[in-house]
Motif scaffolding. Structure first.
Motif, mmCIF file in Angstrom:
data_model
loop_
_atom_site.group_PDB
_atom_site.id
_atom_site.type_symbol
_atom_site.label_atom_id
_atom_site.label_comp_id
_atom_site.label_asym_id
_atom_site.label_seq_id
_atom_site.Cartn_x
_atom_site.Cartn_y
_atom_site.Cartn_z
ATOM 1 N N GLY A 29 0.813 -1.216 0.000
ATOM 2 C CA GLY A 29 0.000 0.000 0.000
ATOM 3 C C GLY A 29 0.842 1.260 0.000
ATOM 4 O O GLY A 29 0.302 2.372 0.090
ATOM 5 N N ASN A 30 2.168 1.112 -0.111
ATOM 6 C CA ASN A 30 3.067 2.269 -0.114
ATOM 7 C C ASN A 30 3.215 2.850 -1.519
ATOM 8 O O ASN A 30 3.003 2.156 -2.515
ATOM 9 C CB ASN A 30 4.451 1.886 0.410
ATOM 10 N N LEU A 31 3.628 4.105 -1.588
ATOM 11 C CA LEU A 31 3.865 4.752 -2.871
ATOM 12 C C LEU A 31 5.193 4.288 -3.460
ATOM 13 O O LEU A 31 6.168 4.052 -2.734
ATOM 14 C CB LEU A 31 3.877 6.270 -2.706
ATOM 15 N N ASP A 32 5.242 4.180 -4.788
ATOM 16 C CA ASP A 32 6.501 3.834 -5.455
ATOM 17 C C ASP A 32 7.155 5.110 -5.987
ATOM 18 O O ASP A 32 7.308 5.322 -7.183
ATOM 19 C CB ASP A 32 6.269 2.824 -6.576
ATOM 20 N N ALA A 33 7.549 5.967 -5.044
ATOM 21 C CA ALA A 33 8.133 7.268 -5.384
ATOM 22 C C ALA A 33 9.482 7.418 -4.688
ATOM 23 O O ALA A 33 9.804 6.681 -3.743
ATOM 24 C CB ALA A 33 7.187 8.397 -4.970
ATOM 25 N N ASN A 34 10.277 8.372 -5.152
ATOM 26 C CA ASN A 34 11.627 8.553 -4.618
ATOM 27 C C ASN A 34 11.732 9.694 -3.614
ATOM 28 O O ASN A 34 12.823 10.205 -3.363
ATOM 29 C CB ASN A 34 12.613 8.786 -5.771
ATOM 30 N N ASP A 35 10.600 10.108 -3.030
ATOM 31 C CA ASP A 35 10.672 11.098 -1.955
ATOM 32 C C ASP A 35 11.153 10.424 -0.677
ATOM 33 O O ASP A 35 11.136 9.185 -0.551
ATOM 34 C CB ASP A 35 9.301 11.739 -1.736
ATOM 35 N N GLU A 36 11.568 11.222 0.275
ATOM 36 C CA GLU A 36 12.190 10.695 1.497
ATOM 37 C C GLU A 36 11.275 9.741 2.253
ATOM 38 O O GLU A 36 11.698 8.664 2.703
ATOM 39 C CB GLU A 36 12.594 11.855 2.410
ATOM 40 N N GLY A 37 9.992 10.083 2.388
ATOM 41 C CA GLY A 37 9.072 9.244 3.137
ATOM 42 C C GLY A 37 8.831 7.899 2.480
ATOM 43 O O GLY A 37 8.813 6.853 3.148
#
Length: 376
Positions: free
Chosen positions: A59-67
């Protein structure tokens, strides 16, 4: 003409019903891949996890932000470890964590360095790996081993999936039986996960008891004739895919999946239509061989993408091919008695038409998704 309009209408209607169903998947490349580079007191794991599967499982985002990266790091750390035979876990450090597109869809990439806690190192360690596997029953991870300084190609260590998330890795080279068994299991897992291959074989066998007259299915063979036709078809498909699998892998040729995958789906569609109305009657053996050649390209592409020793050894390549044959034979053994019983019943025609229409609809969906007209 009316029959063709009816067939096209059934296929189109079923296809439209299937378009929203993202679970209708065909042949796929390896789900996750873990390559272990073995050094004296440390093991460096190169990790590839499909971002879509990671997102579904967590359920997590597949993005390269810190969080997002912090969540991904914590998830991998909680689901990956190496331990020696006493059960003591090795120290673990995750580096180079990122979401990126190397080829095809986006992946979660990482490098994990495992370091032995003491000076002594066992002859074998146990890898525990469960990212995505716990939440997704049909997902599997291919584990490869590269022994640094040996000059050898990466070796297929095995496959992990839900309920089987640990594997023992010897520090020295695995024996022949282990490599052969791992390659055979890879073949089994691949064909089980390749719905298009199974669907093709199903509709190919579906018309085996029938006799074509005047461009229509108008008769039935006797049981002996049906069994003979089934054996001939299965043998032709085996010959075809074995030739291209071995030839392409050993030659090192590369073929774009953007061509091979739609072609495989097209063979399924043509064969499904044939199960409704004969379009290559009395040429089934030739067609089975030719279509087998096309499916073999898909098998070869899968092996090439594993970057494992299975593609560089005739013995392990044979093990992979035997794994494919095991599933095909199992399907035939299960399907033939039902087919022989059903062919003399009134239900045979509607069942045949229904199965052929369903498979035809799925194949249309695979074709349009694989050529990029809709998300696959």
């Amino acid at each position: 003409m009316r029959n063709w309009i009816f067939i096209a209408s059934v296929l189109l209607a079923a296809c439209l019903a299937l378009l929203p169903a993202s679970g209708v998947k065909g042949h796929t490349t390896p789900d996750s891949q873990v390559t272990l580079h073995i050094h004296d007191r440390r093991i460096v794991a190169d990790v590839i996890i499909p971002a879509s599967e990671y997102g579904y499982a967590t359920g997590n985002l597949d993005a390269n932000d810190e969080g997002s990266l912090k969540s991904a790091r914590a998830y991998i750390a909680a689901h990956a470890s190496i331990a020696d035979r006493s059960g003591e876990e090795w120290d673990e450090r995750i580096d180079n964590l990122r979401f990126a597109t190397v080829s095809g869809p986006k992946d979660l990439l990482a490098t994990i360095t495992f370091t032995a806690p003491g000076d002594a190192v066992d002859e074998a360690i146990t890898l525990s790996w469960s990212p995505v596997l716990e939440q997704t029953p049909d997902h599997f991870a291919t584990v490869l081993v590269q022994r640094e300084g040996s000059g050898e190609a990466p070796e297929l260590a095995g496959l992990l999936r839900q309920g089987d998330t640990q594997i023992e890795i010897p520090r020295g080279r695995s024996g022949f039986s282990i490599r052969f068994g791992s390659a055979m299991r890879l073949g089994i897992e691949h064909i089980m996960g390749g719905l298009d291959h199974l669907a093709f074989l199903l509709v190919l066998l579906l018309a085996a008891p029938l006799v074509a007259k005047n461009g229509r299915w108008q008769g039935l063979r006797n049981h002996r004739g049906s069994i003979r036709a089934l054996v001939i078809l299965a043998t032709g498909f085996t010959i075809g895919h074995s030739l291209t699998l071995v030839g392409v892998v050993l030659s090192g040729a590369t073929l774009p999946g953007s061509v091979v995958e739609p072609a495989i789906a097209a063979t399924v569609l043509i064969t499904a239509v044939h199960a409704v109305r004969p379009i290559f009657a009395r040429r089934e053996l030739v067609v089975a061989i030719v279509f087998g050649l096309i499916h073999g390209l898909g098998f070869a592409g899968f092996v090439q993408q594993t970057e494992a020793q299975v593609g560089r050894s005739m013995a392990t390549l044979a093990g992979f091919n035997i794994g494919i044959e095991v599933i095909q034979v199992a399907l035939i053994v299960l399907f033939v008695p039902v087919l022989l019983w059903l062919e003399r019943k009134a239900l045979y025609r509607p069942v045949r038409l229904a199965l052929a229409s369903l498979v035809g609809a799925m194949s249309v969906y695979w074709i349009v998704s694989r050529i990029g007209l809709i998300p696959g």
